[in-house]
Design a protein around this motif. Sequence first.
Motif, PDB file in Angstrom:
ATOM      1  N   SER A 195      32.304 -18.052   2.611  1.00 51.76           N
ATOM      2  CA  SER A 195      31.625 -19.181   3.230  1.00 51.76           C
ATOM      3  C   SER A 195      32.077 -20.505   2.627  1.00 51.76           C
ATOM      4  O   SER A 195      32.233 -21.502   3.338  1.00 51.76           O
ATOM      5  CB  SER A 195      30.109 -19.021   3.072  1.00 51.76           C
ATOM      6  N   ASN A 235      35.456 -21.341   4.050  1.00 46.25           N
ATOM      7  CA  ASN A 235      35.326 -21.718   5.450  1.00 46.25           C
ATOM      8  C   ASN A 235      34.798 -23.141   5.598  1.00 46.25           C
ATOM      9  O   ASN A 235      35.308 -23.918   6.414  1.00 46.25           O
ATOM     10  CB  ASN A 235      34.401 -20.741   6.165  1.00 46.25           C
ATOM     11  N   VAL A 291      36.755 -25.931   7.600  1.00 43.94           N
ATOM     12  CA  VAL A 291      36.141 -26.440   8.827  1.00 43.94           C
ATOM     13  C   VAL A 291      35.872 -27.935   8.720  1.00 43.94           C
ATOM     14  O   VAL A 291      36.049 -28.680   9.680  1.00 43.94           O
ATOM     15  CB  VAL A 291      34.840 -25.670   9.133  1.00 43.94           C
ATOM     16  N   SER A 312      34.884 -19.182  15.646  1.00 46.37           N
ATOM     17  CA  SER A 312      34.348 -18.598  14.409  1.00 46.37           C
ATOM     18  C   SER A 312      33.329 -17.516  14.700  1.00 46.37           C
ATOM     19  O   SER A 312      33.349 -16.430  14.096  1.00 46.37           O
ATOM     20  CB  SER A 312      33.723 -19.698  13.550  1.00 46.37           C
ATOM     21  N   LEU A 317      33.534 -15.838   5.633  1.00 47.11           N
ATOM     22  CA  LEU A 317      34.626 -16.732   5.993  1.00 47.11           C
ATOM     23  C   LEU A 317      34.417 -17.357   7.362  1.00 47.11           C
ATOM     24  O   LEU A 317      34.679 -18.544   7.555  1.00 47.11           O
ATOM     25  CB  LEU A 317      35.946 -15.962   5.961  1.00 47.11           C
ATOM     26  N   TYR A 318      33.944 -16.563   8.318  1.00 52.02           N
ATOM     27  CA  TYR A 318      33.777 -17.090   9.676  1.00 52.02           C
ATOM     28  C   TYR A 318      32.351 -17.537   9.981  1.00 52.02           C
ATOM     29  O   TYR A 318      32.147 -18.472  10.750  1.00 52.02           O
ATOM     30  CB  TYR A 318      34.233 -16.046  10.701  1.00 52.02           C
ATOM     31  N   ALA A 357      30.879 -21.298   9.368  1.00 49.04           N
ATOM     32  CA  ALA A 357      30.951 -22.370  10.358  1.00 49.04           C
ATOM     33  C   ALA A 357      29.589 -22.668  10.970  1.00 49.04           C
ATOM     34  O   ALA A 357      29.373 -23.757  11.487  1.00 49.04           O
ATOM     35  CB  ALA A 357      31.943 -22.000  11.466  1.00 49.04           C
TER      36      ALA A 357
END
Length: 454
Positions: free
Chosen positions: A271, A274, A278, A296, A326-327, A330
């Motif tokens: 996170s 990311n 982002v 994401s 990681l995704y 977002a």
Amino acid sequence: MRDVDEGHAWLCLIGAIGAQFLNGAMTYGSGIIHVGLLDYFKEDVAKTALIGSLFANILCLLGPLASIAINLTSCRVSIMIGSSLIIIGFCASFFAKNLNVLLVTYGIIAGTGFSFTVTTSIVILGYAFEKYRGATVGLSMAFAGAGMFVCGPLIQSLIDHYSVLGAFLLLGGIASNFFVCGALMKPSGLEEWHKYFLKQNKQNTGASSILKRFLHFGVFKNISFVFILLGAIFVGLPYSLVLLHLPNYSVTEGYSHEDGAFLMAMIGLGSTVNRILVGIASGDGGLDVLLLYFGSLGLTGASTLIFPLFSGYYIGQCIYAFIFGLYSGAFCALTNPICFEMFLYLRCILYISSTLTLMATINKPNIPTNLTQNGNISLSIDSNVGESAAPAMQGSGFLRGSGFFRGSGLMTAPEIFGGSISLRGSGFLSLSQFSDSKDNIRQAKVVEITPLTE
């Protein structure tokens, strides 16, 4: 303004970073606390999970209440109110004899406190920064991911040495650091101007007038907003389930409590990465925030779909936790720019689903930010104003070019210039759009802004 993007604004950023780190370390540790409660009280999973679920829902749903508190007091006072509730909730949980007590102390009281600290730590950056608003929000959210990274080992260590109830007491002591973060959040000239503007409308004492002033229900007329809100409801279910039950799933597969807690650290690591990426990608001239949301969330769903194929192996659980963080990072990193654009009180729509977020691009109105292009505006000026209001109004441009009103559906040209709506006390119009004379601005306060009739 003299104190926006410079001076004490950077101390506000330090306070926001500290608050976000504490928020990430404590709120995302609910899954580890869930495992600790299962071991301590020996109740069934469903009843125990109700506590963590209530905590998460109260945290998200009471964002509007925190926004009202900010408007009535200040960001500094609001975060200290939240800190007090967290300390009371955690410390009272130390004396809990059953899960019913924890439903109130941890689920409701502490959850309400976090709704104040989470909301305020983002709103303060909107007041303190304009030019660097996006960068500072992204930076603070990255520290929330860092808090997630440390929450696993930290909370599990506290539970191992002091039991889950002792961990509550120590977490209450750690939460006292919110007071330090709040002390750094000195109200800016812009925040003071906003409060001053709201006070001019005290003659509207009716309950309906007060409710309309703080909760702008007209935003629900915007189709884009409704799609995002619906998407938030659907994505919140799987996101919360993963955070709450993934550590316990690892334990039931035969791995240690420390192994389960480490999965939260992997989510936090992913996170953090990311949120930084982002924040860079969604900056000025970058990718569209809704497109980033869609991509994401789609990848998060795809990784969860194939998780059962390798969920029995701990290395597979670690890989999934990192990819999930990681995704899914977002969600929070991009919620704030979208909230600014849709004029929504933060944390009402914490989680956004991929499919319905993509639909939010449909029928998005293009509202010009320069109101003078649509007609004439009448300003009533009162010259009896103190020097304290001047810095907030001088060259403000708080929302100029930020996309705050664009596509929000909050104010449309027919409503503004049709003669049916007064903009009395909105507090969001920059005088620099209507006058080039700083001397006149420094000696004036806006009493009323009304549309002219033809």
